[in-house]
Design an enzyme around this catalytic site. Sequence first.
Site, PDB file in Angstrom:
ATOM      1  CB  SER A 141      68.475  84.206  11.709  1.00  0.00           C
ATOM      2  OG  SER A 141      68.058  83.724  10.439  1.00  0.00           O
ATOM      3  CB  SER A 190      68.675  80.746   9.530  1.00  0.00           C
ATOM      4  OG  SER A 190      69.770  81.523   9.945  1.00  0.00           O
ATOM      5  CE  LYS A 206      64.590  84.513   9.477  1.00  0.00           C
ATOM      6  NZ  LYS A 206      65.677  83.638   8.992  1.00  0.00           N
TER       7      LYS A 206
END
Lengths: 100, 501
Positions: B154, B178, B79
């Site tokens: 996210s 997330s 990420k």
Amino acid sequence: MISKKEVKHIAKLARLSLNKREILKMQQELSKILDYIEKLRKVDVSGVKPAPYSIQVENIMRNDEVKTVDPTIKKKILEQAPETKDGFVKVKSIIDKPWS
Amino acid sequence: MELTDLTISEIHNRLKKKEFSAKELCKAYLDRIEKEDKKIFSFLTVTKKLALSQAEKIDNLIAKREKLPILAGVPAAIKDIILVKDVRCTAGSKILENYTAIYDATVIKKLKTQGVVILGKTNLDEFAMGSSTENSAFFKTKNPHDLSRVPGGSSGGSAAAVAANLCTFALGTDTGGSIRQPASFCGIVGLKPTYGAVSRYGLIAFASSLDQIGPITKTVEDAKIVFDVIKGRDEMDSTSIGGGYDKGLGSPYRQVSKGYVTDKRYRNRLRNRQTLNNLRFGVPKEYFIEGMDPEVEEIIKEAIKKFETLGAKIEEISLPHTEYALPCYYIIAPSEASANLARYDAIRYGELKTQNSKVKTLIDYYFKIRGEGFGEEVRRRIMLGTYALSAGYYEAYYKRALKVRTLVKQDFEKAFQKVDLILTPVSPTPAFKLGERVLDPLKMYLSDIFTVPVNLAGLPAISIPAGKVKNKLPVGLQIIGQAFREEEIFKVASLFEEANL
């Protein structure tokens, strides 16, 4: 409902420039979210201790020592800055009219 | 079977047998990214050179017949809020568009020591603020199961990349759901570890009392393998904890956990323990709310029944402060974010392309940079947090929220006196359509209603695939465990995974 004046004040504290349209939109959206958050007033919190963390954390201090940094790392750090001078990061003037 | 379908232990065993090289595997993924990511948009940066050089090192180890760590040669995606040395790290924001990391996050250091091949950095909601990855300043990631829908967020880029076989596993971060919510939307496995289990050194901070890094994988076994590598105390993160894991903290399945390296033995041991006898599972009545998708509810209830047939004892429990967890979160997280994001001033780093030379004073520079550099959702949360912390509101909002947090935590503590683990849905709906919720921030926030309480209480929880709505959209089941008992979660999740095949 949060007022336009409050929105402007908060934006100033947070150092965010917002134009007129953005202020209006922010006012509407924040009001809606704050209405939802109002729910928390219904909870009886008398005698309840606040929990800033979910687990117990201890403050750990390190010694305040100057450490030498590998010059290539120093170079890489400085390369990220928009403005540098003599190996330092340059900051815009803090006072409105420079005395020059 | 394609190379890109393989799990971690399959890769490990086949690399050892020299069925393929690490470089061949790496190239298979890079080719697939080049072809498929045009549709999915999961990668912000592909680190081809880095990946190939790491793969080459592993092939040298194999040639020298050296012992291979379990993750050696395994291709992963990270990420784009976790720092990888000398690779751009944007946090999904314009304000960090040109920022290059100068050091490795501790989790990256650990992965590199294991010989992981890093394929690239994945898309996310700006500063991890969002539930659909639509708040990325760069582009929108698509759900591989239906390209008209969001992957969740996210960590949407990481979840979509794993689901589309663009990497073997990915790292995500979870502040309010997330990791778990995108794992649910994309039909894969996502673990939010106990607060403090994994070092956050080198993670760009959003809300420091809530953020955790965790694995997003194709199987429960893979999640366990990655978690075991990244967990542990790190002197660079004062909130990280190590000791609990070494001592096992009373986890009844610790003996099962050892020896996963020889994959077969691990599986055999699991097979020998085919039931969940004597384990008690709680199902909180507050997690089956009005407005929940009826098909999601059906799938979760079926999953709970399956646990019962596996020998588990199911009990209804109550977590009475559940409805206050989300409003509580939306004070605490933005408050911490408004403080954490104060550092973005574009003086030390973060120059904007549109920088205006007319700006002369420092204060005007701040206003301009931050006004232009942050996207709408980030600005909204900074505003909300600044408001909650400002004079006159601190007691009424922030302090009250911290007290409600104590009550949410106590709900779980009481429940865990009666049950060993808790079963809930991950999200009230399957993946929604792109654009469906962007205009209504509050509606977007509600998709995290079942995941947020876990972060407030600091507990570990996993999302595992439970079924599909209309045979198409995946739905995840959440298993919540007690602090530091990830082992137990892996154990029961594996049994469910096997039974649900």
